[in-house]
Design a protein around this motif. Sequence first.
Motif: not given
Length: 316
Positions: A80-83, A111-121, A164-169, A184-191
């Motif tokens: 939380l502090a980091g965000l 992958l972010r440049e392809q329009g994904h709001d969350q890129v998950i490893a 926008r994902v960071v702001d939502a969290v 996972a709860w905030v959603g938005f396009p992810s890969v």
Amino acid sequence: MLISIVAPCYNEEDVLARFHEEIQKVAEELLPLGHDMEFVYVDDGSRDRTLAVLKHLADRDSRVRYVSFSRNFGKEAALLAGLRNASGDSVIVMDADLQHPPELVKRMVELREQGHDQVIARRTRTGDRLSRTLTARLYYRLVNRLVDVELVDGVGDFRLLSRRVVDAVLALTEYNRFSKGLFAWVGFPSVTFEYRNAVREAGRSSWNLRGLLNYGLDGLLSFNNRPLRAALWLGVGLLLCAGLYTAWIVGAALVNGVQTPGYVTIITAVTALAGVQMVMLGVIGEYTGRIYYEVKGRPHFLVKATNVERTKDLIP
């Protein structure tokens, strides 16, 4: 595009300089592509020289931001502090022990440049003990039947988040935080993409069996009230069984006459019901305890040292 690297640290003095060196190499490779970087380190009350290393890194690299807690508040508070202190257009959350390979940052940015709001490893479980793999699979299969969000085995905090994902969290102000579920709860396009699990470079993990069990319990209770509903239905089921048993006793008495009640039956029923009651009280207590912490409204963390000028963002 400015990319913020958020790295929680706890007793990482042996590996922190190495991590920063590796992530600097990635930053240099991304700079010609129009991407700048900042590094936000959060010292979660380390007992070693982690803070001294962070101060040294900040003196050598003007892009380094650090926040040091007054004590150990846990990884959720550090995230939380980091965000809160990351100002990038995209934020990448990763561990500072090099178990999250820095070279994957470039792939995340692509992958972010392809329009994904969350890129998950998502790490594979190659090299894990069979018992741990089976336990994890069983846990996720159980949890996903109960919680309101989908939790994926192997998916942790290592991910890229758009602004926008960071702001939502950050808009979610709850005290009992379970970041994996919040993402996972905030959603938005992810890969999601997979990577091979890396070995910790130095030091020892602060996670033990008790910590993992508590973390798993947090995931189970943070996003649903089904255990409470299960308690209700279990009570109804036990009441029904008691009614049927009473009817059977009365019927047997009418047909065969009154007999001496069975000692074993009584003891078994009393013990079983007492155990069920204690479990249900424990479930209710867990939810009540979470309400207790929410109502008190204490800060998630306290800061003892930082080089971040935006002090308003340091207010817990």
